[in-house]
Design an enzyme around this catalytic site. Structure first.
Site, PDB file in Angstrom:
ATOM      1  N   GLU A 143      27.006  19.902 -51.094  1.00 18.61           N
ATOM      2  CA  GLU A 143      27.351  20.957 -50.084  1.00 18.61           C
ATOM      3  C   GLU A 143      27.820  21.168 -49.672  1.00 18.61           C
ATOM      4  OE1 GLU A 143      24.049  23.575 -49.525  1.00 18.61           O
ATOM      5  OE2 GLU A 143      23.172  22.348 -49.957  1.00 18.61           O
ATOM      6  N   SER A 144      28.438  20.645 -48.361  1.00 12.98           N
ATOM      7  CA  SER A 144      29.669  21.153 -47.442  1.00 12.98           C
ATOM      8  C   SER A 144      30.977  20.829 -48.231  1.00 12.98           C
ATOM      9  CB  SER A 144      29.036  18.973 -46.476  1.00 12.98           C
ATOM     10  OG  SER A 144      28.741  18.309 -47.313  1.00 12.98           O
TER      11      SER A 144
END
Length: 252
Positions: free
Chosen positions: A50-51
């Site tokens: 999710e980064s």
């Protein structure tokens, strides 16, 4: 061969990714399983964190979604809004792989806060992160956690992430497009939602585990499937790949 309960759980979690093309990966146990799958049976699996990293191929297990190893080994790095708006919520990700502090009978998840009892402060957990959106929009969701009455509870202290809500039809009423959790893999076995009730049911136990152990370690009266299976023991190749990954060794 010998293995630990955690190795047995991780190997079976990796096997659950068979046939997947894209996987939105949580840190910790899900990351170990997803990276093991990529190193063994699913070399083409695209790992998404999710980064904003797409196609990460870490040589060691990342410490967090901000670990530089994920960006250094990725095919591309995009912004967090792009990951969620254009990849996840657009339905482009096959599998979401999540961990949990608490899971209830309908595979709802708590990763926010633990009630520690009267007169004691709440136990704070890492929080939601992207888990609610992952569980809502991925094609399907896998959960992995250790099997105990502390983790598998009758009632969540806080609902962070909706699995199957309050039962059949709940996801549709909430407008959640994905199929939700399809399996919960633990160090004792595998639970899957019953097709009629959506309640987690023990469908598999690991070698050396009995269904009675799993039932005793669950915080609600766990149903056992009539055709209960025993999972295959880890292969030498799977254990070797997992241990090399844990040591930070490159692919063999």
């Amino acid at each position: 061969m010998s293995w630990t309960p955690d190795e047995l759980m991780t190997v079976n979690a990796a096997r659950a990714l068979a046939g997947a093309r894209t996987c939105f990966v949580g840190i910790g146990l899900p990351s170990a399983a997803a990276n093991l799958a990529r190193r063994t049976t699913e070399p083409g699996l695209v790992l998404i964190y999710e980064s904003g990293t797409l196609g990460s191929k870490p040589s060691r297990l990342p410490l967090s979604i901000g670990d530089g190893e994920l960006a250094d080994t990725a095919d591309a790095v995009v912004s967090v809004p792009e990951i969620f708006n254009y990849w996840l919520q657009a339905g482009r990700i096959d599998v979401g792989f999540l961990g949990a502090a608490q899971v209830d009978r309908f595979a709802n998840v708590n990763t926010t806060v633990i009630d520690r009892g009267p007169g004691r402060p709440e136990g704070r957990l890492p929080g939601a992160g992207g888990a609610p959106e992952i569980a809502a929009s991925c094609g399907k969701v896998l959960l992995v956690l250790r099997h105990s009455t502390r983790n598998l509870v009758e009632r969540l202290d806080f609902v962070t992430t909706v699995g199957h809500g309050d039962g059949p039809g709940s996801r549709a009423r909430l407008g959640l497009p994905g199929a939700g959790p399809v399996a919960v893999i633990t160090d004792l076995g595998v639970m899957r939602p019953d097709p009629e009730t959506a309640e987690l049911t023990l469908t598999d136990v690991h070698p050396g585990t009995t269904p009675e152990q799993a039932v005793a370690a669950t915080g609600w009266p766990l149903a056992v499937a009539p055709g209960l299976r025993v999972t295959e023991p880890p292969t030498e190749a799977e254990l070797t790949a997992l241990r090399r990954l844990a040591q930070g060794a490159p692919d063999a």
